[in-house]
Motif scaffolding. Structure first.
Motif, PDB file in Angstrom:
ATOM      1  N   ALA A 115       2.278   1.770  -3.533  1.00 54.18           N
ATOM      2  CA  ALA A 115       1.261   2.200  -4.493  1.00 54.18           C
ATOM      3  C   ALA A 115       0.657   3.563  -4.160  1.00 54.18           C
ATOM      4  N   GLN A 116       0.494   3.866  -2.861  1.00 55.07           N
ATOM      5  CA  GLN A 116      -0.260   5.052  -2.462  1.00 55.07           C
ATOM      6  C   GLN A 116       0.550   6.110  -1.714  1.00 55.07           C
ATOM      7  N   GLN A 170       0.833  -1.203   0.000  1.00 56.67           N
ATOM      8  CA  GLN A 170       0.000   0.000   0.000  1.00 56.67           C
ATOM      9  C   GLN A 170       0.866   1.251   0.000  1.00 56.67           C
TER      10      GLN A 170
END
Length: 134
Positions: free
Chosen positions: A29-30, A26
């Protein structure tokens, strides 16, 4: 929710490693603040139980199932960690104590429910037999 059921989903069958991987993915990706270690632990414990419709699991509460894992975070791997959720970032990889349904399964890092040496010897013999057949 997160879960592991063996080598098909997690090579070590280790839910803490799976939660760490989910958190790190996460973040890739974020961004670095996308998921905290505490959020990942909640997804792995309470979240997994909730996805399965098992509100009596995944939490420490009156009336909940008596399953609990304890990690020893007093060693060098955890030095400097102040948040218990740091288990995902700087913790030991194996439990010190594990209690399932009120039954002691691991005590001081040693499995109590089976003869581990005999199990390893049997697995090694089976693997050698398989290799001999190739």
């Amino acid at each position: 929710g997160l879960g592991v059921d063996g080598s098909a989903s997690n090579d070590a069958g280790n839910l803490v490693s799976e939660a760490r991987q989910a958190m790190l993915l996460q973040r890739v990706a974020q961004g670095a603040d996308a998921m905290s270690a505490r959020e990942a632990l909640e997804i792995a414990t309470r979240g997994g139980a909730d996805v399965l419709g098992r509100p009596e699991c995944g939490r420490i509460a009156v009336g909940a199932r008596a399953d609990i894992a304890v990690w020893d975070v007093s060693g060098i791997a955890s030095a400097g960690s102040w948040d218990p959720a740091a288990l995902l970032l700087a913790g030991p990889t194996t439990v010190r104590d594990l209690i399932v349904e009120g039954r002691e399964v691991v005590r001081d890092g040693h499995i109590q429910t089976l003869d581990l040496r005999a199990l390893i010897a049997r697995q090694t013999a089976l693997a050698q037999q398989l290799m001999a057949q190739l």
